[in-house]
Write a protein that holds these residues in place. Structure first.
Motif, PDB file in Angstrom:
ATOM      1  N   UNK A   1      19.718  -6.539  20.831  1.00 31.79           N
ATOM      2  CA  UNK A   1      18.932  -5.806  19.846  1.00 31.79           C
ATOM      3  C   UNK A   1      19.149  -6.384  18.451  1.00 31.79           C
ATOM      4  N   UNK A   2      18.084  -6.610  17.740  1.00 30.41           N
ATOM      5  CA  UNK A   2      18.185  -7.133  16.391  1.00 30.41           C
ATOM      6  C   UNK A   2      18.295  -8.639  16.317  1.00 30.41           C
ATOM      7  N   UNK A   3      18.239  -9.339  17.438  1.00 29.52           N
ATOM      8  CA  UNK A   3      18.381 -10.794  17.417  1.00 29.52           C
ATOM      9  C   UNK A   3      17.213 -11.444  16.678  1.00 29.52           C
ATOM     10  N   UNK A   4      16.002 -10.937  16.868  1.00 27.01           N
ATOM     11  CA  UNK A   4      14.827 -11.501  16.200  1.00 27.01           C
ATOM     12  C   UNK A   4      14.915 -11.338  14.691  1.00 27.01           C
ATOM     13  N   UNK A   5      15.317 -10.174  14.232  1.00 25.76           N
ATOM     14  CA  UNK A   5      15.454  -9.926  12.799  1.00 25.76           C
ATOM     15  C   UNK A   5      16.561 -10.795  12.217  1.00 25.76           C
ATOM     16  N   UNK A   6      17.676 -10.883  12.933  1.00 23.28           N
ATOM     17  CA  UNK A   6      18.809 -11.677  12.438  1.00 23.28           C
ATOM     18  C   UNK A   6      18.455 -13.152  12.347  1.00 23.28           C
ATOM     19  N   UNK A   7      17.759 -13.681  13.349  1.00 22.53           N
ATOM     20  CA  UNK A   7      17.405 -15.103  13.299  1.00 22.53           C
ATOM     21  C   UNK A   7      16.364 -15.363  12.213  1.00 22.53           C
ATOM     22  N   UNK A   8      15.456 -14.440  11.981  1.00 23.65           N
ATOM     23  CA  UNK A   8      14.490 -14.599  10.891  1.00 23.65           C
ATOM     24  C   UNK A   8      15.159 -14.589   9.529  1.00 23.65           C
ATOM     25  N   UNK A   9      16.089 -13.669   9.328  1.00 26.31           N
ATOM     26  CA  UNK A   9      16.807 -13.625   8.054  1.00 26.31           C
ATOM     27  C   UNK A   9      17.692 -14.853   7.871  1.00 26.31           C
ATOM     28  N   UNK A  10      18.255 -15.358   8.941  1.00 25.43           N
ATOM     29  CA  UNK A  10      19.066 -16.566   8.842  1.00 25.43           C
ATOM     30  C   UNK A  10      18.197 -17.761   8.458  1.00 25.43           C
TER      31      UNK A  10
END
Length: 68
Positions: free
Chosen positions: A43-52
């Motif tokens: 959960x949250x992997x897509x958001x985390x990779x986008x912010x990274x």
């Protein structure tokens, strides 16, 4: 949210005469499918990779450059 009473009612309506089949009816719920489990694994992997990616772009274009 999973409602056990709904699953039991659905199992009874589907003419499951075998009591073990009624007890196993919950496995057919969509929240227990393979795809749902894979989506819930990170959960949250897509958001985390986008912010990274945004951070890396900012660091590349506006970050401090090495002096040497």
């Amino acid at each position: 949210m999973i409602d056990p009473a709904k699953i039991i009612d659905k199992a009874k309506q589907s003419n499951l005469k075998d009591p073990w089949a009624q007890r196993e009816a919950w496995r057919n719920h969509p929240s227990f499918s393979k795809m749902a489990q894979l989506r819930g694994m990170f959960p949250g992997f897509g958001i985390a990779s986008g912010l990274f990616a945004v951070y890396l772009a900012y660091d590349h274009f506006a970050g401090s450059k090495p002096k040497h």
